[in-house]
Design a protein around this motif. Sequence first.
Motif, PDB file in Angstrom:
ATOM      1  N   THR A  44       0.883   8.450  -3.037  1.00 53.07           N
ATOM      2  CA  THR A  44       0.984   8.074  -4.354  1.00 53.07           C
ATOM      3  C   THR A  44       1.489   8.943  -5.311  1.00 53.07           C
ATOM      4  O   THR A  44       2.093   8.754  -6.218  1.00 53.07           O
ATOM      5  CB  THR A  44      -0.495   7.873  -4.695  1.00 53.07           C
TER       6      THR A  44
ATOM      7  N   ASP B 194       2.641   0.435  -4.436  1.00 50.88           N
ATOM      8  CA  ASP B 194       1.578   1.134  -3.765  1.00 50.88           C
ATOM      9  C   ASP B 194       0.634   0.234  -3.082  1.00 50.88           C
ATOM     10  O   ASP B 194      -0.190  -0.210  -3.623  1.00 50.88           O
ATOM     11  CB  ASP B 194       1.127   2.048  -4.749  1.00 50.88           C
ATOM     12  N   GLU B 195       0.634   0.403  -1.802  1.00 48.64           N
ATOM     13  CA  GLU B 195      -0.050  -0.537  -0.879  1.00 48.64           C
ATOM     14  C   GLU B 195      -0.421  -1.937  -1.445  1.00 48.64           C
ATOM     15  O   GLU B 195      -1.584  -2.452  -1.795  1.00 48.64           O
ATOM     16  CB  GLU B 195      -1.503   0.140  -0.690  1.00 48.64           C
TER      17      GLU B 195
ATOM     18  N   GLN C 115      -1.770   1.718  -7.532  1.00 53.94           N
ATOM     19  CA  GLN C 115      -2.757   1.552  -6.641  1.00 53.94           C
ATOM     20  C   GLN C 115      -4.116   1.520  -7.463  1.00 53.94           C
ATOM     21  O   GLN C 115      -4.990   0.787  -7.269  1.00 53.94           O
ATOM     22  CB  GLN C 115      -2.746   2.848  -5.642  1.00 53.94           C
TER      23      GLN C 115
HETATM   24 MG   LIG Z   1      -2.462   6.201  -2.554  1.00 49.79          MG
END
Ligand SMILES: [Mg+2]
Lengths: 243, 420
Positions: free
Chosen positions: A41, A157-158, A85
Amino acid sequence: MLYIEQLKVAVGDTLILDGVNLEIQEGEVHVLLGPNGAGKTTLLMAIMGMPGYRIVGGRIFFQGKDITNLDVEERARMGIGMAFQKVPTISGITLRTLGRLVLEKRGLTDALEETASRVNCLYLLDREVGKGFSGGEMKRAELFQLLLQRPLFSMVDEPESGVDLDSIALVGQALRELFERDQVRTKKRSGLIITHTGYILEYLNADRGHVLMNGRIVCSGNPRDLFADIRERGYQECARCER
Amino acid sequence: MCEVRAMKVQEEYLRDLRERAEKALTKKAPLGPDIDLSQFYLCSPRERVEDVREIEDQLKEAALYAGVELEGEKAATYLQVDRSAVYERVQRAFQGKLEIMSSQEALQKYPELFEYWWGLVPVDADKYTAFAELCPTEGYFIRVFAHTKVEIPLQACLLMSERARVQSVHNIVILEEGAEANLITGCASVRGNESGVHIGVSEFYLGDNARLTFTMVHNWGEAFHVRPRTAARLGKNAFFSSTYVLLKPLASIQAFPQVFLEGEGAQATFQNIVFAKGNSYIDLGSTLLLKNRGCRGSSISRVCATDEAQVFARGRLIAYHDEVQAHLECKGMLFSPRAQIVSVPELEVHGAPRARLSHEAAVGPFEEEAVNYLRARGLKREEALSLLTQGFLNLDLPGLPEALRRYIEEIIRVTSRDVL
Ligand SMILES: [Mg+2]
Ligand SMILES: Nc1ncnc2c1ncn2[C@@H]1O[C@H](COP(=O)(O)OP(=O)(O)OP(=O)(O)O)[C@@H](O)[C@H]1O
C-alpha cells in the motif's frame, strides 16, 4: 508508462520502502504480491503522491516525466488514479455529488448512473461517501469512482478482498474495463494491482507480477507462476529465491 | 363596561412595560460585547409600494442574498426596509386563512392581542429588549388561523439600507391550534460595509398540534451588530423547528433563544449552521425547557471558523418532567490557528430524575486524510476543502420541506465555494 528507480519511502521516521525498482510499459497490467505489512500500500500511496508518504530517495517517472516532486492533484491530473484500501468518510457528501465532480473534471455530465449500475453502486449513490459502507461496498464504490475518473494508469489496492463470490465477477469486469482502450488510436491504459489471492487473474490478463518484501521487490515474473510458487513454498522462500 | 375595563387593563399593561423598559435601558446583556446604542441613529421611514415590481433592484438583490425571493411564489410576503413595512401581501388563495402585517399595525387593529407583546421575552431582559420597546421600528406580525395548513412558505424580509442606524423590530408569530406553516426570514444590510445594529425580538406562539418550520438567514456586514431576542411557547403536540444560517462575516451577534415546551408531546429542534469569518464574534445557543410528558428536543450546531473569528456554541436543556428526552450536539471545524470555537453545553434536571438529556461535542481541524483522498480524485486542494465544508454544514434537517432543504443546501454550496 511508469518507471521507478531506487525508490525509498518513509512514513514518519520509519523507512518502509528501501530501494524499489519497477517498470510498467504502456498497455501492461502488473500485480503486486507480498506479505502483510510488506509495504505494498505504501508503494501505491507514494506513486499517487499522498502526503505523509515521504520520498527520501530515488525517483518516479510517469510518461517520461519526473513526477517525484509533484503533488497528488497534479499526478491525478496527469492520469494517475487509485482505488484505496482504506477510505475516509466524507460526511454530508453523497457518492453522487462526488461522482459528479469527478466526471466534471473530464468535462462529462452523464454516464454517472450507468457506470454505477455496472459496479452495483446505484443504491449507494445517495449515501454519504464511505459512511457505513460494508467491505465489499467500499471496494465497489472505489472502482466506481475510478471508472468515472478513467485514469491512464490505475492502481487498485486489493480489489477482491472482502468481496463476495457474486461481486468478484463484477469487480473483475470493472477492472477489465478500467484497462480497456477508449479507441484504437488512444493510448493504452496500464495499471498495478495489489492482490493476495490472485482471483482477479481469472478476469484479467496480467502481464507481470512482483513480490515486495523487506522494502524491496525481491522477485518478478509471470504472475501465475509466482502465485503457484508462493502457494507451494510461502513468502519465506521468495526471500531466498534467486530467480 | 367590560370593554372599558379591558382597555384599562391594556393601558396598564403597556404602561408597565414602558416603565420596566426605561429602567432596563442601560442594563448590559450577560453575554456578548456591549454595544453603545447612543452611537446609532434610529432608522428612517420608507415609502410603501403596492406592487412587488416597484421594489428597487438593490433591495431585491439584498433580499435574495438573505434567501428571500421577493418575486417568488410564496403564500405571503412581508418586506420591511429600515423602519417601515414597505410591502405586504397575502396570496389570494390564503386570504382569510392567514395574516401578515407590521406588528404595530396589528396591535392597533387587534388591541386584544396586546398580551402577546412581551408575553415570552421579558421586556427588561437587557438594554436591547428595552430599546425595542421604547424605540420600536415595526417588525412583522403573522397569524395562521386554526387548522390551516400552508405548505408554500411564507416569507419575511428585514433590510437596512442606511449607515450607523439601529433597527429594532418586534415580531409576533401565532399559529393557532392545528395550523401548519413554513416561514422563511431573511435579514440583511443592503450596503454591506456600513455599520449598524439590528435588534430583533421574536415571539412564537404555537397552539396545540401546530407545526412551524422557521428558517432564518442572515447576511450583514463586517461592522454590524445583531441582537436577536427570541422565545417560543409550544402547546400540546406542537412542533417547532428552527434553522439559523449565518455564513457571512459580521461584527457581533449574540442570541440565546428560549423554547417553552409546555404541552404534552411538544417537540422542538434547533439547527445552527455557522461559517464564521474575519473578526466575527458569534455567540449563539438555544435553551429548551421541557415541561411536560413526552416533550422532546434537540439542538444541533455545525460551526466552521476561520481567520480571527470567535464562536461560542451554547446549548441548554432543562428537564422538568421525567418522561422527556433531549439531545445537544455541537460539531466545530477550525480552519485557522487564530479562530476559536467554544462549545458550552448545559444539562439541567429539576426534580425529574428519569429525564434523558445528553450532549455530544467535537471541535477540531478538518480531516487532512479526506482532503488528500479528494485530491487523489483530481480535485484541487481548495475544491476539496470547500466540498468538505459543504458536507460538514449540510445537516439532515428533520421535518423541513424538500424545497427548503434544497434552498439551504444551495446557500451552503454557494458559500462553501468561496469560503477559503
Ligand atoms: Mg495494504
Ligand atoms: N501511517 C503509518 N504510521 C506508521 N506505520 C505505518 C503507517 N503506514 C504504514 N505503516 C507501516 O508500514 C508498513 C507497510 O505498510 P503497508 O500498508 O504498506 O503494508 P501492505 O503491504 O499494504 O500490507 P497489507 O497486505 O496488510 O495491506 C507496515 O509495517 C505498517 O505498519
